[in-house]
Design a protein around this motif. Structure first.
Motif, PDB file in Angstrom:
ATOM      1  N   TYR A  28       0.865  -1.186   0.000  1.00 26.31           N
ATOM      2  CA  TYR A  28       0.000   0.000   0.000  1.00 26.31           C
ATOM      3  C   TYR A  28       0.901   1.236   0.000  1.00 26.31           C
ATOM      4  O   TYR A  28       1.928   1.246   0.686  1.00 26.31           O
ATOM      5  CB  TYR A  28      -0.872   0.051   1.257  1.00 26.31           C
TER       6      TYR A  28
ATOM      7  N   HIS B 110     -12.019 -14.278  13.200  1.00 23.92           N
ATOM      8  CA  HIS B 110     -11.247 -13.946  14.393  1.00 23.92           C
ATOM      9  C   HIS B 110     -11.349 -15.071  15.415  1.00 23.92           C
ATOM     10  O   HIS B 110     -10.631 -15.075  16.403  1.00 23.92           O
ATOM     11  CB  HIS B 110     -11.796 -12.658  15.040  1.00 23.92           C
TER      12      HIS B 110
ATOM     13  N   GLN C  78     -16.793  -8.123   5.112  1.00 25.93           N
ATOM     14  CA  GLN C  78     -17.230  -7.965   6.487  1.00 25.93           C
ATOM     15  C   GLN C  78     -18.408  -6.988   6.522  1.00 25.93           C
ATOM     16  O   GLN C  78     -18.419  -6.010   5.778  1.00 25.93           O
ATOM     17  CB  GLN C  78     -16.063  -7.410   7.302  1.00 25.93           C
TER      18      GLN C  78
ATOM     19  N   ALA D 266       1.742  -5.048   2.955  1.00 26.81           N
ATOM     20  CA  ALA D 266       0.675  -5.746   3.678  1.00 26.81           C
ATOM     21  C   ALA D 266       0.727  -7.250   3.429  1.00 26.81           C
ATOM     22  O   ALA D 266       0.283  -8.038   4.263  1.00 26.81           O
ATOM     23  CB  ALA D 266      -0.685  -5.186   3.276  1.00 26.81           C
TER      24      ALA D 266
ATOM     25  N   HIS E 173      -3.965 -11.997  13.433  1.00 29.68           N
ATOM     26  CA  HIS E 173      -4.274 -10.838  14.254  1.00 29.68           C
ATOM     27  C   HIS E 173      -4.740  -9.672  13.372  1.00 29.68           C
ATOM     28  O   HIS E 173      -4.572  -9.705  12.151  1.00 29.68           O
ATOM     29  CB  HIS E 173      -3.067 -10.439  15.108  1.00 29.68           C
ATOM     30  N   THR E 174      -5.286  -8.647  13.995  1.00 32.84           N
ATOM     31  CA  THR E 174      -5.741  -7.460  13.275  1.00 32.84           C
ATOM     32  C   THR E 174      -4.575  -6.859  12.494  1.00 32.84           C
ATOM     33  O   THR E 174      -3.476  -6.716  13.037  1.00 32.84           O
ATOM     34  CB  THR E 174      -6.280  -6.433  14.297  1.00 32.84           C
ATOM     35  N   GLY E 175      -4.827  -6.585  11.215  1.00 32.19           N
ATOM     36  CA  GLY E 175      -3.781  -5.977  10.398  1.00 32.19           C
ATOM     37  C   GLY E 175      -2.792  -6.979   9.817  1.00 32.19           C
ATOM     38  O   GLY E 175      -1.799  -6.583   9.206  1.00 32.19           O
ATOM     39  N   SER E 176      -3.051  -8.286   9.981  1.00 35.71           N
ATOM     40  CA  SER E 176      -2.088  -9.286   9.478  1.00 35.71           C
ATOM     41  C   SER E 176      -2.188  -9.479   7.965  1.00 35.71           C
ATOM     42  O   SER E 176      -1.346 -10.149   7.373  1.00 35.71           O
ATOM     43  CB  SER E 176      -2.275 -10.621  10.207  1.00 35.71           C
ATOM     44  N   GLY E 177      -3.236  -8.924   7.351  1.00 32.63           N
ATOM     45  CA  GLY E 177      -3.317  -8.971   5.886  1.00 32.63           C
ATOM     46  C   GLY E 177      -4.408  -9.876   5.326  1.00 32.63           C
ATOM     47  O   GLY E 177      -4.477 -10.100   4.120  1.00 32.63           O
ATOM     48  N   LYS E 178      -5.313 -10.337   6.185  1.00 35.94           N
ATOM     49  CA  LYS E 178      -6.354 -11.275   5.736  1.00 35.94           C
ATOM     50  C   LYS E 178      -7.255 -10.672   4.671  1.00 35.94           C
ATOM     51  O   LYS E 178      -7.486 -11.266   3.619  1.00 35.94           O
ATOM     52  CB  LYS E 178      -7.208 -11.744   6.934  1.00 35.94           C
ATOM     53  N   SER E 179      -7.776  -9.470   4.951  1.00 39.29           N
ATOM     54  CA  SER E 179      -8.702  -8.848   3.989  1.00 39.29           C
ATOM     55  C   SER E 179      -7.976  -8.470   2.706  1.00 39.29           C
ATOM     56  O   SER E 179      -8.525  -8.611   1.607  1.00 39.29           O
ATOM     57  CB  SER E 179      -9.376  -7.623   4.601  1.00 39.29           C
ATOM     58  N   THR E 180      -6.741  -8.012   2.838  1.00 42.48           N
ATOM     59  CA  THR E 180      -5.955  -7.679   1.648  1.00 42.48           C
ATOM     60  C   THR E 180      -5.768  -8.942   0.805  1.00 42.48           C
ATOM     61  O   THR E 180      -5.938  -8.918  -0.426  1.00 42.48           O
ATOM     62  CB  THR E 180      -4.581  -7.098   2.057  1.00 42.48           C
TER      63      THR E 180
ATOM     64  N   LEU F  38       3.563   0.493   2.921  1.00 44.33           N
ATOM     65  CA  LEU F  38       3.351  -0.625   3.836  1.00 44.33           C
ATOM     66  C   LEU F  38       3.213  -1.926   3.043  1.00 44.33           C
ATOM     67  O   LEU F  38       2.343  -2.040   2.179  1.00 44.33           O
ATOM     68  CB  LEU F  38       2.068  -0.396   4.637  1.00 44.33           C
TER      69      LEU F  38
END
Ligand SMILES: Nc1ncnc2c1ncn2[C@@H]1O[C@H](COP(=O)(O)OP(=O)(O)OP(=O)(O)O)[C@@H](O)[C@H]1O
Ligand SMILES: [Mg+2]
Length: 287
Positions: free
Chosen positions: A14, A204, A92, A24, A43-50, A22
């Motif tokens: 990104y 999660h 989500q 990701a 964890h949050t921000g680990s890149g799952k959605s990306t 960043l």
């Protein structure tokens, strides 16, 4: 027909050439067999959605490839629309994206865009509503006057109605009560059983993926930390905990029992297996 999905050396940056650069996703590679159900945890921000946004071409890799049945999804950028029909992505809180004035029209949007005729669209809408447990009485209701769980079902039905070969769900059960989670998860499992569709479930909740996944992909700071059968992943509890995640509640209890010398398998992760193990301990007079 069910597709094999392969991710090859996928990187996503990104804000390239900005002070906010960043990475990701960093060299992510894995392959999913047709019909498999993969749980994606991190964890949050680990890149799952990306990561999942790349699977249907919504995002373009900075480098690396996504292969569907062995073909690069970006081989012909003109055809990326077809990929979006084959790989269905449910974001989500998808209920925030409902926009038509009736449930029927909202679910019909995708199949209509695929160029299907009215009869075929109707068949698909009816089938999708059945899969998500929405009776025909909902057809002409406004999606905006439904409950949270029902709205989410409408959004999921809109993707299912395209009969995707791969169905990807980002935080399917976020914000639902435990019963709502169970029901929705059950419906997705039933959809997969009846269609043979490949499913990627971002969650999660370790407890949730433990119950349903064939394999679990653990993401950590943009890379794949583990990708294995649940039993193998949960057997490495320390490693899971070191990256800020927890093992399923069932596994926690069985690890404690094993630590206290009770002869149980410390990496049990499904509730039904746990119950059976406890019953046989009781039968044997060990509990
Ligand atoms: N549009 C964007 N622009 C810049 N950075 C982004 C963007 N979207 C996500 N990021 C960053 O990329 C990283 C990965 O984000 P991503 O949303 O993929 O993680 P995630 O695992 O889905 O997190 P969560 O569990 O909170 O949903 C995070 O550091 C996030 O801040
Ligand atoms: Mg996310």
């Amino acid at each position: 027909m069910n597709a094999k999905l392969t991710v090859e050396n996928l990187c996503h940056v990104y804000g390239e050439n900005t002070p906010f650069r960043l990475a990701a996703l960093d060299d992510v590679s894995f392959s999913v067999a047709p019909g498999e159900l993969i749980g994606i945890i991190g964890h949050t921000g680990s890149g799952k959605s990306t990561l999942i946004s790349h699977m249907n071409g919504l995002m373009k890799p900075t480098s690396g490839r996504i292969l569907l049945d062995g073909a690069d999804i970006w081989a012909d950028p003109q055809k990326i629309r077809d990929i979006r029909f084959r790989v269905g992505l449910v974001f989500q809180y998808p209920e925030h994206q409902l926009f038509e004035d009736t449930v029927y029209r909202d679910i019909a949007f995708g199949p209509t865009n695929m160029g299907l005729d009215e009869d075929a669209v109707r068949e698909r809408v009816e089938e999708a509503m059945e899969f998500v447990g929405l009776g025909p009485e909902y057809r002409n209701r406004s999606p905006f006057e439904l409950s949270g769980g029902q709205k989410r079902r409408v959004a999921i039905a809109g993707v299912i109605a395209m009969r995707p070969e791969v169905l990807i769900l980002d935080e399917l059960t976020a914000g639902l009560d435990p019963r709502g989670c169970q029901e929705l998860l059950g419906e997705i499992c039933e959809f997969r059983r009846r269609t043979g569709c490949t499913v990627l479930l971002v969650s999660h909740s370790m407890d949730e993926v433990a119950e349903v996944a064939d394999r679990i992909l653990v993401m950590n700071h943009g890379h794949v930390e583990m990708f294995d059968a649940p039993g193998k992943v949960f057997a490495e509890a320390e490693r899971i905990e070191a990256i800020g995640l927890t093992v399923p509640a069932v596994t926690k209890v069985f690890r404690l029992l094993a630590d206290r010398g009770i002869p149980v398998n410390p990496s049990i992760f499904r509730r039904a297996d746990a119950l059976n193990a406890l019953l046989s301990l009781r039968k044997g007079g060990r509990l």
